[in-house]
Design an enzyme around this catalytic site. Sequence first.
Site, PDB file in Angstrom:
ATOM      1  CE  LYS A   1      -1.829   2.537   3.132  1.00  0.00           C
ATOM      2  NZ  LYS A   1      -2.043   3.847   2.412  1.00  0.00           N
TER       3      LYS A   1
ATOM      4  CB  CYS B   1      13.223  10.414   7.184  1.00  0.00           C
ATOM      5  SG  CYS B   1      13.930   9.314   6.099  1.00  0.00           S
TER       6      CYS B   1
ATOM      7  CD  GLU C   1       9.809  13.231  10.962  1.00  0.00           C
ATOM      8  OE1 GLU C   1       8.622  12.675  11.450  1.00  0.00           O
ATOM      9  OE2 GLU C   1      10.833  12.551  10.716  1.00  0.00           O
TER      10      GLU C   1
HETATM   11  O1  TXE Z   1       3.787   9.165   7.491  1.00  0.00           O
HETATM   12  P1  TXE Z   1       2.364   8.161   7.804  1.00  0.00           P
HETATM   13  P2  TXE Z   1       3.800  10.086   6.194  1.00  0.00           P
HETATM   14  C1  TXE Z   1       8.753   9.638   8.197  1.00  0.00           C
HETATM   15  C2  TXE Z   1       8.868  10.906   8.085  1.00  0.00           C
HETATM   16  C3  TXE Z   1       7.472  11.708   8.397  1.00  0.00           C
HETATM   17  C4  TXE Z   1       6.737  10.593   8.172  1.00  0.00           C
HETATM   18  C5  TXE Z   1       6.079  11.250   6.809  1.00  0.00           C
HETATM   19  O2  TXE Z   1      10.170  11.355   8.919  1.00  0.00           O
HETATM   20  O3  TXE Z   1       7.667  11.670   9.963  1.00  0.00           O
HETATM   21  O4  TXE Z   1       7.127   9.414   7.828  1.00  0.00           O
HETATM   22  O5  TXE Z   1       5.429  10.202   6.018  1.00  0.00           O
HETATM   23  C6  TXE Z   1      -0.039   4.510   6.256  1.00  0.00           C
HETATM   24  N1  TXE Z   1      -1.545   1.174   9.918  1.00  0.00           N
HETATM   25  N2  TXE Z   1       9.554   9.104   7.133  1.00  0.00           N
HETATM   26  O6  TXE Z   1       3.067  11.152   6.695  1.00  0.00           O
HETATM   27  O7  TXE Z   1       1.344   9.079   8.100  1.00  0.00           O
HETATM   28  C7  TXE Z   1      -0.184   5.674   5.454  1.00  0.00           C
HETATM   29  O8  TXE Z   1      -1.335   5.443   4.666  1.00  0.00           O
HETATM   30  C8  TXE Z   1      -0.949   0.899   8.601  1.00  0.00           C
HETATM   31  C9  TXE Z   1      10.822   7.946   7.643  1.00  0.00           C
HETATM   32  O9  TXE Z   1       3.285   9.379   5.223  1.00  0.00           O
HETATM   33  O10 TXE Z   1       2.995   7.383   9.209  1.00  0.00           O
HETATM   34  C10 TXE Z   1       1.060   5.673   4.782  1.00  0.00           C
HETATM   35  O11 TXE Z   1       1.019   4.815   3.516  1.00  0.00           O
HETATM   36  N3  TXE Z   1      -0.567   1.821   7.849  1.00  0.00           N
HETATM   37  C11 TXE Z   1      11.109   7.075   6.735  1.00  0.00           C
HETATM   38  C12 TXE Z   1       2.003   5.242   5.577  1.00  0.00           C
HETATM   39  O12 TXE Z   1       1.519   4.494   6.594  1.00  0.00           O
HETATM   40  C13 TXE Z   1      -0.917   3.230   8.130  1.00  0.00           C
HETATM   41  C14 TXE Z   1      11.164   7.882   5.440  1.00  0.00           C
HETATM   42  C15 TXE Z   1       3.019   6.413   6.066  1.00  0.00           C
HETATM   43  O13 TXE Z   1       1.941   7.118   6.764  1.00  0.00           O
HETATM   44  C16 TXE Z   1      -1.673   3.291   9.378  1.00  0.00           C
HETATM   45  C17 TXE Z   1       9.899   8.520   4.871  1.00  0.00           C
HETATM   46  C18 TXE Z   1      -1.836   2.322  10.078  1.00  0.00           C
HETATM   47  N4  TXE Z   1      -2.398   2.568  11.569  1.00  0.00           N
HETATM   48  C19 TXE Z   1       9.174   9.048   5.879  1.00  0.00           C
HETATM   49  N5  TXE Z   1      -1.858   4.928   9.399  1.00  0.00           N
HETATM   50  C20 TXE Z   1      12.329   6.624   6.926  1.00  0.00           C
HETATM   51  N6  TXE Z   1      12.940   6.594   8.352  1.00  0.00           N
HETATM   52  O14 TXE Z   1      13.283   6.102   6.062  1.00  0.00           O
HETATM   53  C21 TXE Z   1      -1.282   5.295   8.267  1.00  0.00           C
HETATM   54  N7  TXE Z   1      -0.662   4.303   7.712  1.00  0.00           N
END
Ligand code: TXE
Length: 475
Positions: free
Chosen positions: A173, A282, A379
């Site tokens: 997803k 990130c 962050e």
């Molecule tokens: O994250 P979200 P985002 C971190 C970055 C920032 C965040 C931004 O630092 O904090 O991610 O990305 C799905 N059960 N990193 O806003 O909201 C959601 O649909 C299962 C670190 O996208 O957490 C999306 O597909 N899935 C990283 C994905 O999770 C769920 C590199 C991420 O969403 C869910 C990139 C749930 N309950 C960004 N809720 C690194 N460290 O490499 C949401 N999702």
Amino acid sequence: MQKIQNFINGKYVDPMKGQYIDNVEPGTGKVFAQIPNSSQEDLDNAVAAAKDAFPIWSTMSVDKRSRILHKLADLIEDHLDDLALMESRDNGKPLWLAKAVDIPRASSNFRFYASAIVNFSSEAQVSEGFMVNYTRRAPIGIVGCISPWNLPLYLFSWKIAPALAMGNCVVAKPSELTPMTAHLLGNLANEAGMPAGVLNILHGEGKEIGQAIVEHEATKAISFTGGTATGKVVGATASQQFKKVSLELGGKNPNIVFADCDLEEAVKTSVKSSFTNQGEICLCGSRILIEDAIYEEFKKRFIEETKKLKVGDPMEAGSNMGALVSEEHLIKVDSYVKLAKEEGGAILHGGIRLEKEGFYYEPTIIEGLDENCRTNQEEIFGPVVTLNRFSNEKEAIRVANSTRYGLSCTIWTTNLKRAHRVSHAVQSGIIWVNCWLLRDLRTPFGGMKDSGIGREGGNEALRFFSEPQNVCIKL
Ligand code: TXE
């Protein structure tokens, strides 16, 4: 208006409940597509397809699986322009960046694991005349891969490539904010000869279909990249069923600049590590810690170079920065700049939303904040950096380690001993010395503390996506 579909069992299909979410183009602020808001029924169909495909895929020769993944890498390269255009429209990043980084890296991810699996070896121990032990690393079965919006196809492929190479079937997803390139990957997987049901791509909200993927009894391992808060939910859910889980989460990365550094190089690269991809990586160095002796000079040059950055239409070659991924995210970033002022910070540059359609925000530099204030602890994940000064190495290390996160750190010094000493003292999973974002895919990738658990990359990922079994035979 484009209406995309889920990719299940090698076919594009509508969501069973017929529910859709608007997909907004960050560069214009306008809806440009609709994506499925998938439900349990869609997931059950994807799992059924994956179950049917698993015997074929997991017993296929490594050489044949490798060739299919190499072909997929070729096809991504062949379609670089249309994938990059879609990536830029979907995420808001400059088109040149999608062409130069995101899409080539997605191809490299498949290429890397197509080769790694052919060279992947396991272990055996021979006790002469007594017994032989060998470790079998078998595919796990069906795995769930969930990725974020900042580097859409780059991180989507970074997860599914090793999972597929190891012989697993995948229910993946992408983020509901940036689904378009993952959507296009389905056709390419078919063209590469990947059997139907091996790769299934579901779209929709994380708390719905994302949560359902993690909960489903059939997904035996979860690879997640996203925010730390979400990572906690995913980790807690997966642990209920003793699933293997890899969490790549947030960061608040220090960028430590010592007085003995190559100042010109440090400034040039620090502008990149601060604002590339609108600061939505990130691994960006959002806390710049500068030794007293060069603080004013670094600050002057860093502001000068930042002022040269053009924030504009992602499609224009001259745009150094594009749009933030969503209105909601821009409001979050701006709220932190307002917080920084309340906490006593001085805005040296930026802090302004551009008055134009779309989600554009100036690169922002803030100084004068305490290391423990929220702006320096939490962050922001946007084009906002803070400048702080330090008087000695010990203080630099203390401040660098003063947050909950431990993802990456950049160190600028020409002193070799100091480079190793400080690297070993900083609590980060990834350290760059006199550089940033140089990547060798064989290295373990990931963070410590609240930046996640587990490592991606190299054989770490192949081991994560396999089930080790030890077989002992008495001679
Ligand atoms: O994250 P979200 P985002 C971190 C970055 C920032 C965040 C931004 O630092 O904090 O991610 O990305 C799905 N059960 N990193 O806003 O909201 C959601 O649909 C299962 C670190 O996208 O957490 C999306 O597909 N899935 C990283 C994905 O999770 C769920 C590199 C991420 O969403 C869910 C990139 C749930 N309950 C960004 N809720 C690194 N460290 O490499 C949401 N999702």
